[in-house]
Design an enzyme around this catalytic site. Sequence first.
Site, mmCIF file in Angstrom:
data_model
loop_
_atom_site.group_PDB
_atom_site.id
_atom_site.type_symbol
_atom_site.label_atom_id
_atom_site.label_comp_id
_atom_site.label_asym_id
_atom_site.label_seq_id
_atom_site.Cartn_x
_atom_site.Cartn_y
_atom_site.Cartn_z
ATOM 1 N N ASN A 1 -7.413 -2.685 13.934
ATOM 2 C CA ASN A 1 -8.824 -2.934 13.614
ATOM 3 C C ASN A 1 -8.993 -4.174 12.722
ATOM 4 O OD1 ASN A 1 -7.874 -2.081 11.175
ATOM 5 N ND2 ASN A 1 -9.237 -0.322 10.959
ATOM 6 N N GLU B 1 -9.711 -2.188 4.965
ATOM 7 C CA GLU B 1 -10.307 -1.801 6.236
ATOM 8 C C GLU B 1 -11.614 -2.571 6.488
ATOM 9 O OE1 GLU B 1 -8.299 -0.160 8.051
ATOM 10 O OE2 GLU B 1 -8.405 1.997 7.713
ATOM 11 N N HIS C 1 -7.240 -4.829 9.919
ATOM 12 C CA HIS C 1 -6.967 -4.680 8.484
ATOM 13 C C HIS C 1 -5.708 -5.431 8.063
ATOM 14 C CE1 HIS C 1 -4.650 -0.607 9.168
ATOM 15 N NE2 HIS C 1 -3.809 -1.620 9.175
ATOM 16 N N ASP D 1 0.810 -1.218 0.000
ATOM 17 C CA ASP D 1 0.000 0.000 0.000
ATOM 18 C C ASP D 1 0.844 1.269 0.000
ATOM 19 O OD1 ASP D 1 0.898 -0.566 2.568
ATOM 20 O OD2 ASP D 1 -1.081 -1.091 3.316
HETATM 21 C C1 F6R Z 1 1.366 -1.429 5.994
HETATM 22 C C2 F6R Z 1 0.202 -2.296 6.101
HETATM 23 C C3 F6R Z 1 -0.609 -2.316 7.363
HETATM 24 C C4 F6R Z 1 0.251 -2.623 8.600
HETATM 25 C C5 F6R Z 1 -0.612 -2.613 9.851
HETATM 26 C C6 F6R Z 1 0.208 -2.858 11.098
HETATM 27 O O1 F6R Z 1 1.969 -1.572 4.736
HETATM 28 O O2 F6R Z 1 -0.120 -2.962 5.174
HETATM 29 O O3 F6R Z 1 -1.614 -3.288 7.242
HETATM 30 O O4 F6R Z 1 0.867 -3.860 8.442
HETATM 31 O O5 F6R Z 1 -1.265 -1.395 9.975
HETATM 32 O O6 F6R Z 1 1.104 -1.801 11.281
HETATM 33 P P1 F6R Z 1 2.177 -1.810 12.439
HETATM 34 O O7 F6R Z 1 3.149 -2.868 12.113
HETATM 35 O O8 F6R Z 1 2.803 -0.426 12.377
HETATM 36 O O9 F6R Z 1 1.445 -2.063 13.706
#
Ligand code: F6R
Length: 237
Positions: free
Chosen positions: A136, A143, A138, A67
Amino acid sequence: MELIYAQDNLSLGQIAARWVAREILVSPNLVLGLPTGSTPIGMYQYLARLAQEGLISFAQARTFNLDEYVGLTADHPQSYAYFMREHFWSKVDLPKGNVDIPRGDGSDLAAECHRYDEAIQRAGGIGVQILGLGLNGHIGFNEPSHNMEIHTHVVDLTPETILANTRFFLNSGEVPRQAVTMGVGSIMQADKILLLVSGESKRDILDKALYGSVSTEVPSSILQLHADLTVLTDIKL
Ligand code: F6R
């Protein structure tokens, strides 16, 4: 599903790096799907070390990121392209032409989403997809919602995600409200998936993702349906 426990965040990074290193040694031309965020930083550090020591090489590998924020240029310090350059691309022998990440700063985001899906298809799909887990539920920026998008798409970030990601910005007002994310289709079509989850704050959502009902309200719960899922976590469930 295979569940691997790591003692703490540090060993999670080391175990993840060794897991990926083994995949690269077996298939040097692996197509890797990659996450950003706090969780994989240790993994990138150890992979870089293994590559610098000449134990593994990414010279024939290809990578696709999950992303990117809408509206940030690739040289913006909070963009995911910048993150990847800082933590991985500049530290290993991946040829420049072998890395791809959606651009969030173009004027035609629909065309960019289409280009990204085509590029993944042309590469033969994702071989190994590495994921983090959002608070959450995702994966990528897919989302919680009443539906799931198969293809790369533009998504409105939820207030929860904006709040969680404020830690990387000066204040919540600076966090982009939208992102371009790989859809659940490319993720689920990966041959193998490695889900990395670190920290007590994710205990409840990890439990729901792995053992709750499969629901679009917990996008990561769809991983229960994948045939080759490995979960690496420092949370004892
Ligand atoms: C980022 C992504 C998100 C993160 C998720 C966890 O490229 O795809 O899904 O993996 O938000 O983020 P952290 O590791 O910062 O808790």
